[in-house]
Design an enzyme around this catalytic site. Sequence first.
Site, PDB file in Angstrom:
ATOM      1  N   LYS A  76      -4.019  -5.130   1.311  1.00 19.34           N
ATOM      2  CA  LYS A  76      -3.769  -3.864   0.626  1.00 19.34           C
ATOM      3  C   LYS A  76      -2.652  -4.026  -0.409  1.00 19.34           C
ATOM      4  O   LYS A  76      -2.760  -3.580  -1.553  1.00 19.34           O
ATOM      5  CB  LYS A  76      -3.421  -2.797   1.659  1.00 19.34           C
ATOM      6  CG  LYS A  76      -3.046  -1.432   1.106  1.00 19.34           C
ATOM      7  CD  LYS A  76      -1.540  -1.231   1.038  1.00 19.34           C
ATOM      8  CE  LYS A  76      -0.890  -1.271   2.415  1.00 19.34           C
ATOM      9  NZ  LYS A  76       0.571  -1.000   2.334  1.00 19.34           N
TER      10      LYS A  76
ATOM     11  N   LYS B  93       8.753  -3.538  -3.974  1.00 17.45           N
ATOM     12  CA  LYS B  93       8.051  -4.019  -2.784  1.00 17.45           C
ATOM     13  C   LYS B  93       6.786  -4.786  -3.167  1.00 17.45           C
ATOM     14  O   LYS B  93       6.443  -5.795  -2.542  1.00 17.45           O
ATOM     15  CB  LYS B  93       7.698  -2.847  -1.876  1.00 17.45           C
ATOM     16  CG  LYS B  93       6.931  -3.247  -0.603  1.00 17.45           C
ATOM     17  CD  LYS B  93       7.726  -4.236   0.265  1.00 17.45           C
ATOM     18  CE  LYS B  93       6.927  -4.760   1.440  1.00 17.45           C
ATOM     19  NZ  LYS B  93       6.687  -3.750   2.486  1.00 17.45           N
TER      20      LYS B  93
ATOM     21  N   SER C 203       4.597   1.165   2.475  1.00 19.94           N
ATOM     22  CA  SER C 203       4.362   0.410   1.246  1.00 19.94           C
ATOM     23  C   SER C 203       3.075   0.920   0.621  1.00 19.94           C
ATOM     24  O   SER C 203       1.981   0.660   1.133  1.00 19.94           O
ATOM     25  CB  SER C 203       4.244  -1.090   1.552  1.00 19.94           C
ATOM     26  OG  SER C 203       5.445  -1.593   2.068  1.00 19.94           O
TER      27      SER C 203
END
Length: 291
Positions: A236, A168, A93
Amino acid sequence: MTNIAFIGLGIMGNPMAVHLAQAGYTVAGLDRSVERAAELVAAGGRAADSIADAVKGADVVCVMVPDSPDVQEVLDDVFQEAETGTLIIDFSSIRPDVTQQLAAQAQALGFRLLDAPVSGGEAGAKNAVLSIMVGGSAEDFAAAKSLFDVVGKTVVHVGPSGSGQTVKAANQLIVAANIQAVAEAVVFLEAYGVDTEAALEVLGGGLAGSTVLQQKKANMLSRTFEPGFRIDLHHKDMGIVTAAAREAGVVVPLGSLVAQLVASARVNGDGGLDHSALLRGVERLSGKAVN
């Protein structure tokens, strides 16, 4: 496509590589922690000692590493060592713009790249029921579909390169907001002395029910936060969401608030815990002792 190099054998990558080996693929796994390859070897795969070793003779190179710089570092070596024409599947990701840059670089060098981030956490990886959102060409997606079906249950081609990472990012926004809401509900219920386990059972059967509630309620009730997905990684991802939203001129007020709550959890030392440990942040804000 029977020969696979799988780079990154962490919480998610390890069970995915094992499933591929069990399905009959020839899998060479590589991780910075050599011991992580043990389960893959037991399943019939082999442990590679370098990227060059892993990608030798590979039809497909799978990557599952934590962040954009990690993917860039791995692919710099893959582009040098793998055979031209190899299909690269990035399950990590990372930032959509980085994926688009890497896809252009791959194409210029004669490689094919799919961005295929996954959702479902450790449980989804172990049970091979991940949701996989795939960006890239339709032809490459079709070529990789049988591989995706081994590790995932819901596999969807969502558009050109970078699209998987964009979807995502939206997924991570929804998941973080949902975890935060469940955490607040748990602390609220406990403050009133309600049978919280019973309450969550009935809530799970109504409109408030969600996969997050079902998968994370046990962590919250028992205050055990062994990571299935670490707060560090969700931090993140929330950075990706907020940056991409700002770039697109989209306002995400709830997402921005949750991003700050995730950042707070990390600053308070919870970065290595499962993201269900956002509960601890609610307890801190409520003046409760945090174990």
